[in-house]
Write an enzyme that holds these catalytic residues in place. Structure first.
Site, PDB file in Angstrom:
ATOM      1  N   HIS A  54       0.857  -1.202   0.000  1.00  0.00           N
ATOM      2  CA  HIS A  54       0.000   0.000   0.000  1.00  0.00           C
ATOM      3  C   HIS A  54       0.876   1.228   0.000  1.00  0.00           C
ATOM      4  O   HIS A  54       2.007   1.189   0.491  1.00  0.00           O
ATOM      5  CB  HIS A  54      -0.940   0.015   1.210  1.00  0.00           C
ATOM      6  CG  HIS A  54      -0.244  -0.178   2.512  1.00  0.00           C
ATOM      7  ND1 HIS A  54       0.156  -1.422   2.965  1.00  0.00           N
ATOM      8  CD2 HIS A  54       0.177   0.706   3.443  1.00  0.00           C
ATOM      9  CE1 HIS A  54       0.767  -1.291   4.117  1.00  0.00           C
ATOM     10  NE2 HIS A  54       0.812  -0.004   4.435  1.00  0.00           N
ATOM     11  N   HIS A 107       0.804   5.212   1.272  1.00  0.00           N
ATOM     12  CA  HIS A 107       0.103   6.220   2.061  1.00  0.00           C
ATOM     13  C   HIS A 107       0.062   7.542   1.304  1.00  0.00           C
ATOM     14  O   HIS A 107       1.097   7.988   0.781  1.00  0.00           O
ATOM     15  CB  HIS A 107       0.846   6.480   3.381  1.00  0.00           C
ATOM     16  CG  HIS A 107       0.889   5.313   4.311  1.00  0.00           C
ATOM     17  ND1 HIS A 107       0.050   5.205   5.402  1.00  0.00           N
ATOM     18  CD2 HIS A 107       1.671   4.210   4.336  1.00  0.00           C
ATOM     19  CE1 HIS A 107       0.330   4.085   6.058  1.00  0.00           C
ATOM     20  NE2 HIS A 107       1.307   3.459   5.432  1.00  0.00           N
TER      21      HIS A 107
HETATM   22  P1  AMP Z   1       1.894   0.406   7.326  1.00  0.00           P
HETATM   23  O1  AMP Z   1       2.359   0.703   8.730  1.00  0.00           O
HETATM   24  O2  AMP Z   1       2.632   1.168   6.263  1.00  0.00           O
HETATM   25  O3  AMP Z   1       1.835  -1.092   7.059  1.00  0.00           O
HETATM   26  O4  AMP Z   1       0.423   0.974   7.262  1.00  0.00           O
HETATM   27  C1  AMP Z   1      -0.731   0.234   7.536  1.00  0.00           C
HETATM   28  C2  AMP Z   1      -1.858   1.228   7.650  1.00  0.00           C
HETATM   29  O5  AMP Z   1      -3.083   0.542   7.498  1.00  0.00           O
HETATM   30  C3  AMP Z   1      -1.911   1.965   9.006  1.00  0.00           C
HETATM   31  O6  AMP Z   1      -1.813   3.370   8.782  1.00  0.00           O
HETATM   32  C4  AMP Z   1      -3.280   1.560   9.557  1.00  0.00           C
HETATM   33  O7  AMP Z   1      -3.907   2.601  10.252  1.00  0.00           O
HETATM   34  C5  AMP Z   1      -4.040   1.173   8.306  1.00  0.00           C
HETATM   35  N1  AMP Z   1      -5.129   0.231   8.487  1.00  0.00           N
HETATM   36  C6  AMP Z   1      -5.098  -0.946   9.154  1.00  0.00           C
HETATM   37  N2  AMP Z   1      -6.299  -1.555   9.091  1.00  0.00           N
HETATM   38  C7  AMP Z   1      -7.098  -0.750   8.328  1.00  0.00           C
HETATM   39  C8  AMP Z   1      -8.463  -0.823   7.905  1.00  0.00           C
HETATM   40  N3  AMP Z   1      -9.254  -1.860   8.221  1.00  0.00           N
HETATM   41  N4  AMP Z   1      -8.951   0.187   7.154  1.00  0.00           N
HETATM   42  C9  AMP Z   1      -8.174   1.245   6.828  1.00  0.00           C
HETATM   43  N5  AMP Z   1      -6.877   1.365   7.197  1.00  0.00           N
HETATM   44  C10 AMP Z   1      -6.355   0.389   7.938  1.00  0.00           C
END
Ligand code: AMP
Ligand code: ZN
Length: 136
Positions: free
Chosen positions: A101, A103
């Protein structure tokens, strides 16, 4: 390809609801549930790739094209003052969800320091060694 225990596969497939900003055949763009700032969003490919190492090159190009499009639209609509694109690979790099993903983080003049790292002070020799290590 879908991974059964992957939360972003479930979001991409609509099994888990999300606040969706954009969707096409390959990607979904959703609001992050724990945003750093208002409008913090995530670009998620519908197919499962653990990280950027696994993402095919043409998809990587699609991601940056979509990031630019979303950033322009979000800047216009949210009236933000700047933008960070962040993409974490591996636990040590802060990755917590192991489905690729990117951001999209709108920045506002009053939002505080949300990203901060300390710097190291390499010598000229160390910088040169690093160049050699990477390029040879
Ligand atoms: P990373 O630390 O780069 O792996 O980012 C993962 C991101 O996913 C974090 O910012 C979380 O807040 C977000 N996240 C986790 N679960 C969900 C969800 N169900 N819907 C939207 N965002 C999510
Ligand atoms: Zn997945």
């Amino acid at each position: 390809m879908k991974q059964d225990d992957c939360i972003f596969c479930k979001i991409a497939g609509g099994e888990i609801p999300s606040h969706t900003l954009y969707e096409d055949g390959k990607f979904k763009v959703i609001l992050d549930v724990a945003p750093a700032t208002r409008g913090h969003a995530l670009i998620i490919p519908k197919r499962h790739y653990a990280n950027l190492y696994e993402l095919p090159e043409d998809m990587a190009a699609d991601v940056i094209r979509l990031a630019k499009k979303m950033m322009e639209k979000m800047t216009d609509k949210l009236n933000c003052d700047g933008f960070n694109l962040i993409q974490n690979n591996g636990e040590i790099a802060g990755q917590t969800v192991f489905h690729f993903h990117m951001h999209l983080i709108p920045r506002y003049h009053n939002d505080g320091e949300i990203l901060k790292y300390t710097t190291i002070s390499p010598s000229q020799e160390e910088l040169e060694e690093t160049v050699v290590q990477i390029t040879k």
